[in-house]
Design an enzyme around this catalytic site. Structure first.
Site, PDB file in Angstrom:
ATOM      1  N   TYR A 135       0.881  -1.181   0.000  1.00  0.00           N
ATOM      2  CA  TYR A 135       0.000   0.000   0.000  1.00  0.00           C
ATOM      3  C   TYR A 135       0.912   1.223   0.000  1.00  0.00           C
ATOM      4  CZ  TYR A 135      -4.079  -2.844   1.417  1.00  0.00           C
ATOM      5  OH  TYR A 135      -5.106  -3.755   1.467  1.00  0.00           O
ATOM      6  N   LYS A 158     -12.300  -4.883   2.948  1.00  0.00           N
ATOM      7  CA  LYS A 158     -13.324  -5.354   3.889  1.00  0.00           C
ATOM      8  C   LYS A 158     -14.669  -5.713   3.234  1.00  0.00           C
ATOM      9  CE  LYS A 158     -10.995  -5.532   7.506  1.00  0.00           C
ATOM     10  NZ  LYS A 158     -10.313  -6.795   7.271  1.00  0.00           N
ATOM     11  N   TYR A 212      -7.113  -5.613  10.110  1.00  0.00           N
ATOM     12  CA  TYR A 212      -6.886  -6.116   8.752  1.00  0.00           C
ATOM     13  C   TYR A 212      -7.179  -7.618   8.676  1.00  0.00           C
ATOM     14  CZ  TYR A 212      -5.050  -6.055   4.015  1.00  0.00           C
ATOM     15  OH  TYR A 212      -4.932  -6.127   2.654  1.00  0.00           O
TER      16      TYR A 212
HETATM   17  C1  PHB Z   1      -7.241  -6.581  -4.577  1.00  0.00           C
HETATM   18  O1  PHB Z   1      -6.432  -7.506  -4.632  1.00  0.00           O
HETATM   19  O2  PHB Z   1      -8.036  -6.367  -5.511  1.00  0.00           O
HETATM   20  C2  PHB Z   1      -7.276  -5.736  -3.371  1.00  0.00           C
HETATM   21  C3  PHB Z   1      -6.439  -6.037  -2.302  1.00  0.00           C
HETATM   22  C4  PHB Z   1      -6.449  -5.244  -1.176  1.00  0.00           C
HETATM   23  C5  PHB Z   1      -7.274  -4.143  -1.116  1.00  0.00           C
HETATM   24  C6  PHB Z   1      -8.118  -3.839  -2.173  1.00  0.00           C
HETATM   25  C7  PHB Z   1      -8.121  -4.636  -3.314  1.00  0.00           C
HETATM   26  O3  PHB Z   1      -7.239  -3.350  -0.013  1.00  0.00           O
END
Ligand code: PHB
Ligand code: APR
Length: 390
Positions: free
Chosen positions: A201, A297, A385
């Site tokens: 992220y 989520k 998470y």
């Molecule tokens: C996804 O893999 O599409 C994905 C993963 C984590 C997130 C949002 C989307 O927070």
């Protein structure tokens, strides 16, 4: 047609509920507006909490997930060009998340339903709910030019944010809470190996970015974009250049790019409808609440609704007790609001807000610095998470 529980919508919520009820001897009919292929064509999130993993196993739809899914013990958060790791496993006493796409979850549930001869009507048009205030509500719909009717004991609205179920609840009863964020996520799926073993992220001056994956050979990447951008504004080349500009140097150097298999722009919204039950109608999943994707989520909240609702209905048909039915809305909403808070917080922490002042940016940076300097702050992120308890 006569059934016990009539379900509107064959996304993950509707399929999972139908499967769990059927395994407990409860008859269901699922009405879906689209075709099965259309439902499978929607690419959505892919991070499962342990509760959802266990529910899929309980539904008899967990075998492929158990063979193919990736287990993630942590995630990276990057800001000011530096990567920091959040160790979910170490900070939560051993909890992890499972990376497995919603498309695969849906496919496995569809196969499980078909194997049990589940009653699923695709391309059911103009589904409408009637006589909710009696003990024999009815659903009417059209299919192949003919009118059909399903009589049932209960109706479950699993028909997503744009469905009809929520709108059946009178304005005098329904209360909604909403926040729309001033940006979207441009997402790209590619047949390339993920840039990193875990998700990254990224908070960057140019905007948020996320590196995710579906498997060892399939990557899913996102960049924050203006809310009114169109997919056509984003050629593959433009997408990769923008993503690379936001990544930390090591990832920017090693990322493998490739042709897009799919591209979509998703708006970011927080939304909750209360109550989640009205007379003999229950709402579950996206029909009752939306979270921004930051924190993954959405699908997991749908699973916790279905956990509570399946138990409530199974209990009712076994013992006649309406306790789970009566407490469904309050029980769900207590957990929903905590996930709303977490995904709102992750969104505020990681994005560039067009209206943010210099002060706001300094505060955001201080929050990130604090997070990475404090074990309790990291543990709080990790606890949310991996998923709060049911
Ligand atoms: C996804 O893999 O599409 C994905 C993963 C984590 C997130 C949002 C989307 O927070
Ligand atoms: N009649 C019948 N079906 C309908 C109607 C209608 N009027 N309106 C919508 N549907 C169907 C949609 O076509 C869709 O297949 O309801 C289904 C809803 O599925 P989802 O939108 O996937 O919602 P849900 O099953 O609650 O899944 C949880 O949380 O954050 C998200 O990505 C996550 O989509 C996932 C969702």
């Amino acid at each position: 047609m006569r059934t016990q529980v009539a379900i509107i919508g064959a996304g993950p919520s509707g399929l999972l509920l139908s499967q769990l009820l059927h395994l407990n001897g409860i008859d269901t009919v699922v009405l879906e507006r689209r075709t099965a292929d259309y439902v499978l064509g929607r690419i959505r999130a892919g991070v499962l909490e342990q509760g959802m993993v266990e529910l899929l196993r309980e539904a008899g739809a967990g075998d492929r997930m158990d063979r193919e899914a990736l287990i993630h013990d942590g995630t990276d958060i990057c800001f000011n060009g530096t990567r920091h790791r959040i160790d979910f496993k170490g900070l939560t006493g051993g909890k992890v998340v499972t990376v497995y796409g919603q498309t695969e979850v849906t496919r496995d549930l569809m196969e499980a339903r078909a194997a049990m001869d589940g009653q699923l009507v695709y391309e059911a048009a103009d589904v409408a709910i009637h006589e909710l205030d009696t003990d024999r509500p009815r659903l009417r719909y059209r299919k192949d030019g003919a009118e059909h009717e399903v009589r049932c004991d209960y109706v479950v609205g699993c028909d997503g944010f744009h469905g009809i179920s929520r709108r059946t609840i009178p304005d005098t009863v329904l209360r909604t809470y909403e926040r729309v964020y001033p940006f979207g996520w441009m997402g790209l799926l590619s047949a390339t190996p993920p840039v990193s073993e875990e998700l990254i992220y990224v908070n960057h001056d140019r905007g948020f970015a996320l590196c995710s994956m579906r498997s060892a050979s399939r990557s899913r990447y996102y960049v924050q974009c203006p809310a009114d951008d169109k997919v056509d504004d984003w050629s593959d080349d433009r997408f990769w250049a923008e993503l690379i500009a936001r990544l930390p140097p090591d990832a920017a150097e090693t990322i493998v790019t490739g042709a897009s298999l799919e591209k979509t722009i998703a708006p970011l919204r927080s939304f909750v409808a209360e109550p989640m039950r009205y007379q003999r109608l229950f709402l579950a999943g996206d029909s009752a609440h939306i979270v921004p994707p930051t924190g993954a989520k959405g699908l997991n909240l749908a699973a916790s609704d279905i956990h509570y609702l399946s138990r409530a209905l199974i209990d009712f048909y076994k013992s006649g007790s309406t306790e789970g039915i009566d407490t469904y809305s309050d029980t769900c909403l207590a957990r929903v609001w905590k996930a709303e808070r977490f995904s709102w917080w992750m969104t505020m922490l990681l994005h560039r807000f067009p209206e943010a002042s210099d002060f706001d940016r300094k505060i955001q940076n201080a929050e990130l610095e604090y997070l990475m300097s404090s074990e309790v702050a990291m543990a709080s992120l990790a606890e949310n998470y991996v998923g709060l308890p049911y």
